[in-house]
Design an enzyme around this catalytic site. Structure first.
Site, PDB file in Angstrom:
ATOM      1  N   HIS A 125     111.618 -30.524 -36.075  1.00 23.67           N
ATOM      2  CA  HIS A 125     111.397 -31.626 -37.017  1.00 23.67           C
ATOM      3  C   HIS A 125     109.942 -32.061 -37.034  1.00 23.67           C
ATOM      4  O   HIS A 125     109.564 -32.940 -37.797  1.00 23.67           O
ATOM      5  CB  HIS A 125     112.285 -32.809 -36.639  1.00 23.67           C
TER       6      HIS A 125
ATOM      7  N   ASP B 221     102.752 -49.089 -25.938  1.00 22.96           N
ATOM      8  CA  ASP B 221     102.831 -48.174 -27.072  1.00 22.96           C
ATOM      9  C   ASP B 221     102.213 -48.875 -28.287  1.00 22.96           C
ATOM     10  O   ASP B 221     102.364 -50.087 -28.471  1.00 22.96           O
ATOM     11  CB  ASP B 221     104.308 -47.833 -27.334  1.00 22.96           C
TER      12      ASP B 221
ATOM     13  N   TRP C 170     105.700 -35.347 -32.676  1.00 24.13           N
ATOM     14  CA  TRP C 170     104.433 -35.005 -32.037  1.00 24.13           C
ATOM     15  C   TRP C 170     104.623 -34.416 -30.641  1.00 24.13           C
ATOM     16  O   TRP C 170     103.926 -33.476 -30.256  1.00 24.13           O
ATOM     17  CB  TRP C 170     103.511 -36.220 -31.981  1.00 24.13           C
ATOM     18  N   ASN C 171     105.568 -34.945 -29.859  1.00 19.06           N
ATOM     19  CA  ASN C 171     105.830 -34.335 -28.557  1.00 19.06           C
ATOM     20  C   ASN C 171     106.207 -32.866 -28.712  1.00 19.06           C
ATOM     21  O   ASN C 171     105.742 -32.000 -27.966  1.00 19.06           O
ATOM     22  CB  ASN C 171     106.971 -35.078 -27.836  1.00 19.06           C
ATOM     23  N   SER C 172     107.074 -32.577 -29.682  1.00 18.03           N
ATOM     24  CA  SER C 172     107.521 -31.201 -29.889  1.00 18.03           C
ATOM     25  C   SER C 172     106.370 -30.301 -30.329  1.00 18.03           C
ATOM     26  O   SER C 172     106.249 -29.158 -29.863  1.00 18.03           O
ATOM     27  CB  SER C 172     108.648 -31.163 -30.929  1.00 18.03           C
TER      28      SER C 172
ATOM     29  N   GLN D 173     113.245 -29.375 -22.644  1.00 22.87           N
ATOM     30  CA  GLN D 173     112.518 -28.672 -23.707  1.00 22.87           C
ATOM     31  C   GLN D 173     111.271 -27.933 -23.215  1.00 22.87           C
ATOM     32  O   GLN D 173     110.996 -26.814 -23.650  1.00 22.87           O
ATOM     33  CB  GLN D 173     112.146 -29.649 -24.827  1.00 22.87           C
TER      34      GLN D 173
ATOM     35  N   HIS E 208     108.828 -41.385 -27.111  1.00 24.95           N
ATOM     36  CA  HIS E 208     107.809 -42.357 -26.717  1.00 24.95           C
ATOM     37  C   HIS E 208     107.947 -42.726 -25.239  1.00 24.95           C
ATOM     38  O   HIS E 208     106.942 -42.895 -24.538  1.00 24.95           O
ATOM     39  CB  HIS E 208     107.905 -43.612 -27.596  1.00 24.95           C
TER      40      HIS E 208
ATOM     41  N   THR F 219     101.370 -42.380 -29.120  1.00 24.28           N
ATOM     42  CA  THR F 219     102.011 -41.100 -28.784  1.00 24.28           C
ATOM     43  C   THR F 219     102.218 -40.249 -30.036  1.00 24.28           C
ATOM     44  O   THR F 219     103.064 -39.360 -30.060  1.00 24.28           O
ATOM     45  CB  THR F 219     103.358 -41.337 -28.077  1.00 24.28           C
TER      46      THR F 219
END
Length: 481
Positions: free
Chosen positions: A379, A130, A382-384, A364, A22, A153
């Site tokens: 996992h 957020d 959402w970022n990934s 990453q 986040h 996010t």
């Protein structure tokens, strides 16, 4: 130029929830707003501010462009020198009950400084919070008469799922463990959903569960924001975004992927691009190791900053990965195994000698965009997911909790870029799915689909793309207030 002091007449205070993904997403948006001439104050907790200084080095604060500053407020939790994400239950309680007062004090102090006559930093004109920090942001908004713009996010589909948990309860579909295969057809903009695809929480069977109630209560405040930003792009979630726009009291802007916008807009602003926000020191040796590998040969494995494995799950993943015989880069945090050390079996080390690289943390985005990387075991944070799709990299999905289950459903069934690993991890299944991802026909189809989504994300962030246009509308909305 974004750093022109005379142009900064509007001051946005950015308040992320104090977890890595986040913070990362909020800082990327903050950079984009600063580029548009807005003054930015970025708020971390004292705990995370200390970790960021440890990871990035204290000098990064001394080289910030004008109009961007980092400040810290207490989270009310016991002092700790740990280099790990704080307990999620404690963070939820801190956000709901303890951080509101210090955040109000901060807004008052910033306005007092602005009124002192220096003229360099204007009074606070907007709180960018957020979506899970509204418990802190709304009291300050009411006290000082400052509008709140919410940044979610998480995916639009996951947010919509959270917003409909109260209706699940009305229909008698909670606790969810008893009804996982129940079809849900009444959520706006979402199709072919089962209860198992909704956001899930380890303690959701308990009506008093702190994390579950925190998430649902935050989502219930969705329509109170002056404007809403969702970190996605229109081509990815058109039906859900249309439904969410009709449910909000203010405008809804789909803006993303943020890192594509950063790459385009800040191409010549090296000072801004390289302001980091990692809470762990990033190992860059892994990039050199990737350089030594064959194109599209490596499996990248990372369970994010919050997910935990049991010792048995770690062993099952490890042996499945070892038996697949593919090279891999595995991120193993010091706290990955909850309450224990992450100890890999000797057999694993013997089997993977010469084709394994294991580190505690990594950059990453650079890893996913490396030509040696073929797939991502994730996992499903959402970022990934967005970073993987934007890199054209298909996924093996092992959702841990919260929005990750919904992300997994969409990745595997709607966007066709993922294969799901059962929560009860077995090495044979892991081996089979790694081989399918890396060399099978499904893997080839998922790679093709991931490349298509990469193209669409790139188009969305082009000069006249939907995300770029929505970012401009967002800036105009903030300035108009």
């Amino acid at each position: 130029m974004a750093s022109n002091r005379s142009s900064m007449k509007h001051h946005v205070v950015c308040l992320p929830i104090p977890t890595q993904s986040h913070i990362s997403a909020m800082l990327k948006l903050a950079k984009l707003l600063h580029h548009r001439g807005l003054c930015i104050t970025f708020v971390n907790t004292e705990f995370n501010h200390r970790r960021m200084l440890d990871a990035e080095g204290p000098m990064f604060l001394s080289d910030l462009p004008f109009g961007l500053q980092f400040v810290a407020i207490p989270d009310g939790l016991p002092p700790s020198q740990a280099n790990a994400t704080q307990d999620i239950v404690s963070l939820c309680e801190s956000t709901r009950f303890l951080m509101g007062a210090p955040f109000c004090t901060l807004i008052g102090d910033l306005n007092e400084m602005a009124g002192s006559g220096s003229g360099l930093i204007p009074p606070v004109s907007c709180i960018m919070a957020d979506g899970f920090m509204t418990f802190c942001a709304y009291p300050a908004s009411e006290t000082f008469g400052i509008p709140v713009v919410n940044l979610w996010t998480i995916a639009a589909c996951a947010l919509m799922g959270l917003m409909h948990y109260p209706k699940l309860k009305e229909k008698g579909l909670t606790p969810p463990k008893d009804y996982l295969e129940t079809t849900i057809e009444w959520i706006p903009g979402m199709k072919n959903m089962k209860l198992r695809d909704m956001p899930r929480f380890p303690g959701a069977t308990d009506p008093d569960d702190v994390v579950f109630n925190f998430m649902v209560d935050a989502a219930a405040r969705y329509n109170k924001a002056d404007a809403t930003i969702i970190h996605t792009f229109e081509a990815l979630e058109p039906d859900v975004l249309n439904a969410m726009s009709s449910m909000a009291s203010g405008p809804v802007y789909a803006v993303g992927p943020f890192h594509f916008l950063i790459d385009r807009i800040l191409e010549n602003e090296k000072q801004m691009r390289h302001i980091g926000c990692s809470l762990w020191k990033e190992d860059v040796e892994c990039l050199r190791w990737l350089d030594s590998q064959k194109p599209e040969s490596v499996l990248y494995i990372n369970f994010g900053s919050v997910a935990f494995l049991t010792s048995q799950q770690l062993i099952e993943f490890a042996m499945g990965i070892a038996n697949s015989k593919h090279p891999f880069l595995w991120i193993i945090r010091a706290d990955l195994v909850n309450g224990d050390s992450a100890i890999l079996p000797p057999e694993f080390n013997e089997k993977t000698k010469g084709r394994a690289f294991i580190v505690a943390w990594c950059p990453q985005e650079k890893v996913l965009n490396h030509p040696s990387v073929r797939g991502f075991l994730t996992h499903c944070g959402w970022n990934s997911v967005t970073e993987s799709m934007s890199a054209g990299v298909p996924m093996l999905c092992w959702p841990y909790f919260s929005d990750q289950q919904t992300n997994c459903k969409y990745a595997c069934k709607d966007w066709e870029v993922g294969l799901e690993i059962e929560s009860d991890v077995k090495r044979d299944e892991v081996e089979r799915l790694v081989k399918e991802l890396m060399e099978g026909e499904k893997g080839k189809h998922m790679k093709k689909r991931a490349m298509e989504w990469k193209r669409l994300a790139y188009e969305a962030t082009s000069q006249h793309g939907s995300s770029s246009m929505n970012l401009e509308k967002l800036v105009r909305h903030i300035i108009s207030k």
